[in-house]
Motif scaffolding. Sequence first.
Motif, short mmCIF file in Angstrom:
data_model
loop_
_atom_site.label_atom_id
_atom_site.label_comp_id
_atom_site.label_asym_id
_atom_site.label_seq_id
_atom_site.Cartn_x
_atom_site.Cartn_y
_atom_site.Cartn_z
N ASP A 63 0.81 -1.22 0.00
CA ASP A 63 0.00 0.00 0.00
C ASP A 63 0.84 1.27 0.00
N CYS A 64 2.01 1.20 0.62
CA CYS A 64 2.87 2.39 0.65
C CYS A 64 4.09 2.24 -0.25
N SER A 65 4.08 1.21 -1.11
CA SER A 65 5.14 0.98 -2.11
C SER A 65 6.54 0.90 -1.50
N ASP A 66 6.65 0.24 -0.36
CA ASP A 66 7.93 0.07 0.32
C ASP A 66 8.59 -1.22 -0.20
N ILE A 67 9.34 -1.10 -1.30
CA ILE A 67 9.85 -2.29 -1.97
C ILE A 67 10.86 -3.08 -1.13
N HIS A 68 11.61 -2.40 -0.30
CA HIS A 68 12.59 -3.12 0.50
C HIS A 68 11.89 -4.04 1.50
N ASN A 69 10.85 -3.54 2.14
CA ASN A 69 10.12 -4.37 3.09
C ASN A 69 9.22 -5.38 2.39
N TYR A 116 10.87 -16.82 -2.38
CA TYR A 116 12.21 -16.24 -2.50
C TYR A 116 12.38 -15.58 -3.87
N ASN A 117 11.85 -16.22 -4.91
CA ASN A 117 11.91 -15.61 -6.24
C ASN A 117 11.11 -14.32 -6.30
N ASN A 118 9.97 -14.28 -5.63
CA ASN A 118 9.19 -13.04 -5.57
C ASN A 118 10.00 -11.93 -4.92
N ALA A 119 10.74 -12.28 -3.86
CA ALA A 119 11.59 -11.28 -3.20
C ALA A 119 12.64 -10.75 -4.18
N LEU A 120 13.27 -11.67 -4.92
CA LEU A 120 14.27 -11.25 -5.90
C LEU A 120 13.64 -10.42 -7.01
N ASP A 121 12.48 -10.84 -7.48
CA ASP A 121 11.79 -10.13 -8.56
C ASP A 121 11.40 -8.72 -8.15
N THR A 122 11.16 -8.51 -6.88
CA THR A 122 10.83 -7.17 -6.39
C THR A 122 11.95 -6.21 -6.75
N VAL A 124 14.46 -6.98 -9.08
CA VAL A 124 14.72 -7.05 -10.52
C VAL A 124 13.80 -6.10 -11.25
N ASN A 125 12.54 -6.11 -10.89
CA ASN A 125 11.58 -5.22 -11.54
C ASN A 125 11.89 -3.75 -11.29
N ARG A 126 12.60 -3.48 -10.22
CA ARG A 126 12.98 -2.09 -9.90
C ARG A 126 14.41 -1.79 -10.33
N GLY A 133 24.96 -10.81 -10.16
CA GLY A 133 24.20 -11.45 -9.10
C GLY A 133 23.01 -12.20 -9.65
N ALA A 134 22.38 -11.65 -10.68
CA ALA A 134 21.21 -12.29 -11.29
C ALA A 134 21.61 -13.61 -11.92
N ARG A 135 22.76 -13.65 -12.60
CA ARG A 135 23.22 -14.90 -13.22
C ARG A 135 23.52 -15.96 -12.17
N TYR A 136 24.17 -15.56 -11.08
CA TYR A 136 24.49 -16.50 -10.01
C TYR A 136 23.21 -17.05 -9.39
N LEU A 137 22.26 -16.19 -9.11
CA LEU A 137 21.02 -16.64 -8.49
C LEU A 137 20.22 -17.54 -9.42
N THR A 138 20.24 -17.24 -10.71
CA THR A 138 19.53 -18.08 -11.67
C THR A 138 20.14 -19.47 -11.68
N SER A 139 21.45 -19.58 -11.66
CA SER A 139 22.09 -20.89 -11.66
C SER A 139 21.77 -21.64 -10.36
N CYS A 140 21.71 -20.95 -9.24
CA CYS A 140 21.34 -21.58 -7.97
C CYS A 140 19.91 -22.10 -8.02
N GLN A 141 19.02 -21.29 -8.58
CA GLN A 141 17.62 -21.69 -8.68
C GLN A 141 17.47 -22.92 -9.56
N GLU A 142 18.24 -22.98 -10.64
CA GLU A 142 18.18 -24.14 -11.52
C GLU A 142 18.65 -25.40 -10.79
N CYS A 143 19.71 -25.29 -10.01
CA CYS A 143 20.21 -26.43 -9.24
C CYS A 143 19.16 -26.91 -8.24
N ILE A 144 18.55 -25.98 -7.54
CA ILE A 144 17.53 -26.34 -6.55
C ILE A 144 16.34 -26.98 -7.22
N SER A 145 15.92 -26.44 -8.36
CA SER A 145 14.77 -27.00 -9.08
C SER A 145 15.04 -28.44 -9.52
#
Length: 149
Positions: A63-69, A116-122, A124-126, A133-145
């Motif tokens: 409601d208050c657009s506080d992206i960090h929180n 966790y991806n939603n948190a990251l996308d918050t 990324v979208n901004r 960092g995005a490449r590293y996280l994507t590779s981690c997400q692929e491993c977990i998947s």
Amino acid sequence: MYLEASKYEKEWSVRKLGFVYNELASYNLNLISLEETIQEDVAKKLLKQSFEHYKSALTYFQDCSDIHNIALVYSNLGKVMRISGQLQARFYYGSGERGELLYEEKEFYKEAIGYYNNALDTFVNRQYRKISGARYLTSCQECISRWLE
């Protein structure tokens, strides 16, 4: 005499409500982690309350657009799902030897990854996250998947 609150004051009040709900949820999660012999029904009740409080906090921060929180709460929602999966296994296997991942446990972990991806996308979208960092996280997400399949 009635004074009109400024836009800043209104946003700050909404943000404070988000802080309160976030803390209530964190308090419940801490109760679960401190109690090693917690009963399954009590743990589920506390997890449900935590989830609901985090959802309320998320609404206030949106409601208050506080992206960090917003990102913080998405991460906390992921933590609720991760703990739910861990508790699912603990209640199923007890203190005995650990077997394969349970179906329910996998589902909780998948939901956790989603939050966790939603948190990251918050960020990324901004455009706050760096490309390396995005490449590293994507590779981690692929491993977990792959691990959860």
